[in-house]
Enzyme design. Structure first.
Site, PDB file in Angstrom:
ATOM      1  N   ALA A 179       0.837  -1.205   0.000  1.00 31.79           N
ATOM      2  CA  ALA A 179       0.000   0.000   0.000  1.00 31.79           C
ATOM      3  C   ALA A 179       0.868   1.248   0.000  1.00 31.79           C
ATOM      4  CB  ALA A 179      -0.928  -0.012   1.212  1.00 31.79           C
ATOM      5  N   TYR A 180       1.877   1.262   0.849  1.00 36.82           N
ATOM      6  CA  TYR A 180       2.780   2.411   0.924  1.00 36.82           C
ATOM      7  C   TYR A 180       3.520   2.593  -0.398  1.00 36.82           C
ATOM      8  CZ  TYR A 180       6.509   5.459   2.686  1.00 36.82           C
ATOM      9  OH  TYR A 180       7.377   6.498   2.885  1.00 36.82           O
ATOM     10  N   SER A 181       4.089   1.510  -0.931  1.00 40.63           N
ATOM     11  CA  SER A 181       4.847   1.596  -2.177  1.00 40.63           C
ATOM     12  C   SER A 181       3.972   2.092  -3.325  1.00 40.63           C
ATOM     13  CB  SER A 181       5.449   0.227  -2.526  1.00 40.63           C
ATOM     14  OG  SER A 181       6.340  -0.211  -1.531  1.00 40.63           O
ATOM     15  N   SER A 225       1.186   3.865  -3.130  1.00 43.00           N
ATOM     16  CA  SER A 225       0.802   5.266  -2.938  1.00 43.00           C
ATOM     17  C   SER A 225       1.935   6.208  -3.326  1.00 43.00           C
ATOM     18  CB  SER A 225       0.377   5.507  -1.491  1.00 43.00           C
ATOM     19  OG  SER A 225       1.471   5.385  -0.591  1.00 43.00           O
TER      20      SER A 225
END
Length: 248
Positions: free
Chosen positions: A153-155, A157
């Site tokens: 999710a972080y990557s 985003s």
């Protein structure tokens, strides 16, 4: 976790007066990177509107379209201009394999890290374009360029932030507005506390410099990107990873 000490940057490296007369809006101002940038910008005589959900001069929920419009309207009413926008907020998101990510956590991470940057650009760019001048810097991540396992999710985003910056920069370049992203690797911020000791050690092992970055080093780069000197650099992702990223 072992790190090589940093020499850091002191006040003698500041450029007093560089931002005199300029107004810069900063998100994530209560965080490690945003806070360091606020300090530097103010030392160089910028009028800084420091925002965050808590702990800053002005409250701003970056996921709220209404709050973005309200804050920008207030800044324009008080100062008559917004010359710079530093999007320095972010959330780590779930640290699990992709099949274990809760969809609600996925949506929350993208909302905080990506949708918020779209809302910020949408709120700020009209006044910059009317003025024929503006500087925008968005905080991406080395994971947005390479991808980090168990941080999908972080990557995702942060990769979205890169694409957003590149597209918006092409739209705005002829109107005096430069929009860029910064892609850090590991930095000494509270976000590291959300990762396990083993995970921190594994990520640090990928950094050729052998140490964690310091917020003052981020602030130094952001201060140039937000300045008048950054006049022909736009749509770029500037590496700030201690040599970790070696791609194109």
């Amino acid at each position: 976790m072992t790190a090589v000490p940093s020499q850091g940057l002191d006040v003698s490296s500041y450029w007093p007066g560089r931002y005199r007369g300029r107004v810069v809006l900063v998100t994530g101002a209560a965080g490690g990177l945003g806070g360091a940038a606020v300090e530097r910008l103010r030392a160089e005589n910028a009028v800084v509107v420091a925002t965050d959900r808590v702990g800053a001069d002005q409250e701003l929920d970056v996921t709220s379209e209404e709050q973005w419009e309200r804050v920008c309207a207030q800044v324009l009413a008080e100062h008559g201009r917004i010359d710079g926008l530093l999007l320095a907020h972010g959330a780590q998101g779930p640290e699990v394999p992709v099949e274990e990510v809760d969809p609600a956590d996925w949506r929350r991470t993208l909302s905080i890290n990506l949708d918020s940057c779209f809302l910020g650009l949408r709120a700020v760019l009209p006044s910059m374009k009317r003025a024929g001048y503006g500087r925008v810097v968005a905080l991406s991540s080395i994971s947005g360029r390479e991808g980090n396992a168990s941080m999908t999710a972080y990557s995702t985003s942060k990769a979205g932030v890169i694409a957003l910056v590149k597209a918006a920069a092409k739209e705005s370049a002829s109107q005096g507005v430069c929009i860029n992203a910064v892609a850090p690797s590991m930095f000494q911020t509270p976000l590291l506390q959300h990762l396990s000791a083993e995970r921190n050690a594994e990520l640090l092992s990928r950094v050729p410099a052998g140490r964690i970055g310091q917020p003052a080093e981020f602030a130094a780069l952001a201060a140039w990107l937000l300045s008048e000197e950054c006049s022909y650099t736009t749509g770029q992702v500037l590496d700030l990873s201690g040599g970790r990223y070696s791609g194109s």
